[in-house]
Design a protein around this motif. Structure first.
Motif, PDB file in Angstrom:
ATOM      1  N   UNK A 139      35.960  35.337  51.541  1.00  0.00           N
ATOM      2  CA  UNK A 139      35.846  35.193  50.090  1.00  0.00           C
ATOM      3  C   UNK A 139      36.556  36.322  49.356  1.00  0.00           C
ATOM      4  N   UNK A 140      36.687  37.483  50.004  1.00  0.00           N
ATOM      5  CA  UNK A 140      37.484  38.546  49.378  1.00  0.00           C
ATOM      6  C   UNK A 140      38.942  38.091  49.281  1.00  0.00           C
ATOM      7  N   UNK A 141      39.442  37.472  50.356  1.00  0.00           N
ATOM      8  CA  UNK A 141      40.828  36.993  50.347  1.00  0.00           C
ATOM      9  C   UNK A 141      40.992  35.826  49.365  1.00  0.00           C
ATOM     10  N   UNK A 142      40.063  34.856  49.402  1.00  0.00           N
ATOM     11  CA  UNK A 142      40.224  33.713  48.487  1.00  0.00           C
ATOM     12  C   UNK A 142      40.031  34.149  47.040  1.00  0.00           C
ATOM     13  N   UNK A 143      39.268  35.229  46.820  1.00  0.00           N
ATOM     14  CA  UNK A 143      39.107  35.675  45.434  1.00  0.00           C
ATOM     15  C   UNK A 143      40.474  36.064  44.857  1.00  0.00           C
ATOM     16  N   UNK A 144      41.363  36.585  45.702  1.00  0.00           N
ATOM     17  CA  UNK A 144      42.714  36.889  45.221  1.00  0.00           C
ATOM     18  C   UNK A 144      43.461  35.603  44.884  1.00  0.00           C
ATOM     19  N   UNK A 145      43.262  34.581  45.739  1.00  0.00           N
ATOM     20  CA  UNK A 145      43.942  33.311  45.474  1.00  0.00           C
ATOM     21  C   UNK A 145      43.454  32.735  44.148  1.00  0.00           C
ATOM     22  N   UNK A 146      42.122  32.672  43.960  1.00  0.00           N
ATOM     23  CA  UNK A 146      41.601  32.057  42.731  1.00  0.00           C
ATOM     24  C   UNK A 146      41.998  32.848  41.496  1.00  0.00           C
TER      25      UNK A 146
ATOM     26  N   UNK B 313      49.868  37.462  43.778  1.00  0.00           N
ATOM     27  CA  UNK B 313      48.457  37.582  44.127  1.00  0.00           C
ATOM     28  C   UNK B 313      48.024  36.422  45.008  1.00  0.00           C
ATOM     29  N   UNK B 314      48.436  35.193  44.616  1.00  0.00           N
ATOM     30  CA  UNK B 314      48.053  34.003  45.386  1.00  0.00           C
ATOM     31  C   UNK B 314      48.634  34.077  46.790  1.00  0.00           C
ATOM     32  N   UNK B 315      49.944  34.369  46.877  1.00  0.00           N
ATOM     33  CA  UNK B 315      50.605  34.403  48.185  1.00  0.00           C
ATOM     34  C   UNK B 315      49.992  35.497  49.056  1.00  0.00           C
ATOM     35  N   UNK B 316      49.721  36.646  48.425  1.00  0.00           N
ATOM     36  CA  UNK B 316      49.129  37.769  49.132  1.00  0.00           C
ATOM     37  C   UNK B 316      47.801  37.361  49.778  1.00  0.00           C
ATOM     38  N   UNK B 317      46.929  36.726  48.975  1.00  0.00           N
ATOM     39  CA  UNK B 317      45.643  36.263  49.498  1.00  0.00           C
ATOM     40  C   UNK B 317      45.823  35.317  50.674  1.00  0.00           C
ATOM     41  N   UNK B 318      46.779  34.363  50.529  1.00  0.00           N
ATOM     42  CA  UNK B 318      46.995  33.370  51.582  1.00  0.00           C
ATOM     43  C   UNK B 318      47.547  34.014  52.855  1.00  0.00           C
ATOM     44  N   UNK B 320      47.153  37.023  53.901  1.00  0.00           N
ATOM     45  CA  UNK B 320      46.116  37.797  54.569  1.00  0.00           C
ATOM     46  C   UNK B 320      45.138  36.892  55.300  1.00  0.00           C
ATOM     47  N   UNK B 321      44.767  35.796  54.637  1.00  0.00           N
ATOM     48  CA  UNK B 321      43.845  34.864  55.266  1.00  0.00           C
ATOM     49  C   UNK B 321      44.473  34.273  56.528  1.00  0.00           C
TER      50      UNK B 321
END
Lengths: 340, 353
Positions: A139-146, B313-318, B320-321
């Motif tokens: 959720x820390x990572x998806x929080x960046x996506x959202x 920000x979106x790409x970064x999150x993806x 990392x996931x």
């Protein structure tokens, strides 16, 4: 009850009430704390007991309360959701940029908002289920996506929300009863309906012991995703309320909102680790928090004190709920880096 | 130990440690792989997009250095099975207080830097005591600490950032070493990597941390003072966050409010990308450094392609996931699939109940 066999007469507490108090002790305790705090707030503050005071107090805490209810469901399932603020911000900017001043637009955008919230929550749940990573990391990572998507929808604070929509949620249609109370009551009603289905038990079983739940034939993946999706629904409601209250969109709502929602759950009496708790604790906890903010404000403290206070109350609430955990932990186990 | 134990977990660790010959651990192998990918991305940028080598090397190494510094502390805490969410405001505290006290002067920085590092270590030690004595879940303790530090710093500074960084820090973070063309942050990063690896992998302390993270009970029964180790680990983490704040103001020349917020996820991501187990017990600092360099190159690539900040920000999150999914020990593998959902959760959260 042992009252009948006891030689000395004592006041017999009806078993139904005793059992209710026993089961709901955390919620009742939080309610008592809320009443005490609000009384102090009413004494040292001004206007806390006027209809307008009650209305603005109810409105100010409502979005955190709704979001905390969602967070509580995730915690009950043994998870942890750091993307609350980001999902609320995402839904908030969608409402602030897409909603127009006519009835059909308001209904359609509200439905869209709820769909986005449920979808984002469900995606959180699906990723946690597929990857088996701790939900904190996911959720820390998806929080960046959202929050990135929120910034794509609206790059800086702004937008607008039609006044009739704002009035419908933040006004008071029935005498002095704030509409926010009806929204919160609707959420409680929704949870009571969920409680009549097996889903509540399944969520608690998953949170209590995932391996036993799996071994007894529970479809754990489905339950996990449902819990996150239900939480997403609560976040969407929180965002709708926030939009009505601020009549604008804030794409960078982020960490502070998450922290408040989180503190509200803990203060309301839902403990970590899963298998216990209720979303209602989030509702009560949020208002305990806002009553204490009211006290701080009325006593003339700097608003920066709110931060220190939130941190302190978060720690205190966890300690008070588990006094036996001090030093040795509940099971007397040697400490690991994770604490507990 | 459950019957679902995957082969790379504790038993493998035991085999490895009894084998006298050196062979790279899984984490080191992951680290080297991630570092190679980062270098390829870097060289592609230099050759295909004709970016100046020196400038890119400097910007990537500055970012990687700051992230790796914070990530060393985070990695140590995660090795012990914990989690530190107090990085953002510990960093901001150190940045704000350093520029306020030093205000451009190198001589004042000589005592201001030790002071902010000391405050950082104190913040960490209080985190550790909360975990050890109050037995608070690490997530709660460090989340609460972050917001308390935020309140205290805002009260103290009255919500305004003031002053500029000491000059020697600015030149140290923005120049090359002599005329060699090697960015000095890269040199600092190499030194940090060596020191960090030694502390984490070659000292008794490092082994005790891993032991506590693998099994608190076994560590305790083998004579480890768990409480002392855990407190020290959080203390080191606080010190590292404060040091990251010092390096950050060295690079930017000044401090701003919320400057640390952007570094929590990269720090955790660097640890996870480096192949460390999120549930504790396994991890190598070389992997974390590789993760930080990787994040730095991806960030510079996205920035260089003038991708909008929101998309970054979106790409970064993806990214990392995705990387976490690929690199975490055993995620998506068959052995892990047999385990029920929420297993990773229980190892971390069950002990809180």
């Amino acid at each position: 009850m042992t009252a009948s066999t006891d030689a000395t007469p004592r006041i017999a507490i009806p078993p139904a009430i005793a059992s209710f108090v026993g089961r709901k002790s955390a919620l009742l305790g939080a309610t008592v704390v809320f009443v005490a705090f609000y009384t102090v707030y009413a004494v040292i503050g001004t206007g806390a007991l006027t209809p307008f005071g009650v209305l603005s107090f109810t409105n100010s805490g409502a979005s955190i309360a709704l979001a905390a209810a969602g967070e509580a469901i995730v915690i009950m399932a043994g998870g942890f959701d750091l993307s609350v603020g980001a999902i609320v911000a995402l839904v908030n900017v969608i409402v602030a940029t897409r909603m127009h001043d006519n009835a059909s637009s308001m209904v359609l955008v509200s439905l869209l908002a709820i769909a986005v919230g449920v979808g984002a929550g469900a995606i959180n749940g699906i990723v946690v289920t597929l990857t088996r990573l701790p939900s904190v990391v996911v959720t820390l990572a998806t929080s960046f996506v959202w929050s990135g998507v929120a910034l794509l929808v609206l790059s800086s604070p702004g937008g607008s929300v039609p006044q009739p929509f704002a009035d419908a949620l933040t006004g008071s249609e029935f005498g002095n009863l704030p509409n926010a109370v009806l929204v919160l009551a609707a959420l409680v009603g929704m949870w009571l309906m969920v409680s009549r289905t097996p889903l509540r038990t399944h969520i608690l079983a998953l949170g209590g012991d995932p391996q036993s739940a799996q071994a007894s034939g529970l479809r754990t993946a489905r339950v996990q995703i449902s819990a996150f999706a239900l939480a997403g629904l609560c976040y969407a409601l929180a965002a709708l309320f926030l939009s009505a209250l601020t009549v604008s969109g804030t794409p960078d709502l982020g960490p502070d909102f998450t922290l408040d929602a989180f503190a509200a759950v803990v203060v309301g009496g839902t403990q970590f680790g899963g298998g216990r708790g209720s979303p209602v604790s989030g509702l009560i906890g949020a208002y305990v928090l806002y009553a204490s903010y009211g006290i701080l404000f009325a006593s003339g403290a700097s608003t920066f004190m709110n931060y220190i206070f939130t941190g302190a109350i978060l720690v205190l609430a966890v300690i008070i709920q588990n006094p036996r955990n001090l030093v040795l932990g509940r099971h007397g186990e040697p400490v690991s880096g994770a604490g507990g | 130990m459950s019957i679902f134990a995957p082969p790379w977990s504790r038993q493998a660790a035991v085999d490895e440690s009894t084998d006298r010959r050196w062979q790279p651990s899984r984490e080191t192998a992951v680290g080297i792989g991630v570092l190679l990918v980062a270098i390829v991305i870097f060289l592609v940028q230099v050759n295909v997009r004709a970016v100046a080598f020196g400038g890119l090397a400097l910007s990537v190494s500055v970012y990687a250095l700051i992230v790796a510094t914070a990530a060393f502390g985070e990695g140590l805490v995660m090795l012990a099975g914990g989690f530190d969410l107090s990085i953002p405001w510990t960093m901001t505290m150190s940045a704000l207080i350093l520029t306020r006290f030093a205000d451009g002067s190198n001589t004042r920085a000589m005592w201001a830097i030790p002071v902010v590092l000391g405050i950082g270590a104190m913040i960490g030690i209080v985190n550790g005591l909360g975990v050890v004595i109050l037995r608070l879940p690490a997530i709660v303790m460090t989340l609460a600490m972050n917001v308390v530090v935020e309140g205290l710093v805002l009260l103290y500074t009255k919500g305004s950032a003031r002053g500029i960084s000491p000059h020697f820090l600015v030149s140290a973070m923005n120049n090359n070493v002599g005329s060699t063309g090697i960015p000095s942050p890269l040199m600092i990063l190499v030194v940090l990597t060596v020191l960090g690896t030694l502390l984490q992998s070659a000292t008794t302390f490092g082994r005790r941390v891993a032991a506590v993270g693998t099994s608190p009970r076994t560590a305790f029964l083998s004579g480890v003072n768990n409480a002392r180790v855990v407190t020290a680990v959080y203390g080191v983490a606080g010190l590292c966050s404060a040091l990251a704040g010092v390096l950050l103001v060295g690079y930017s020349g000044q401090s701003t409010l919320n400057v640390g917020d952007a570094y929590l996820l990269p720090a955790i991501a660097a640890v996870v990308l480096g192949g460390a187990a999120v549930s504790g017990g396994r991890g190598a600092f070389i992997g974390t450094v590789a993760g930080a360099v990787f994040i730095g190159t991806v960030d510079s690539l996205l920035a260089g392609m003038s991708v909008a900040p929101a998309w970054r920000t979106v790409i970064f999150g993806c990214v990392i996931l995705f990387s976490a999914v690929v690199l975490q020990p055993g995620t998506l593998s068959w052995a892990r699939r047999l385990a029920p959902v929420g297993r990773a959760e229980t190892t971390r959260l069950r002990s809180h109940t």
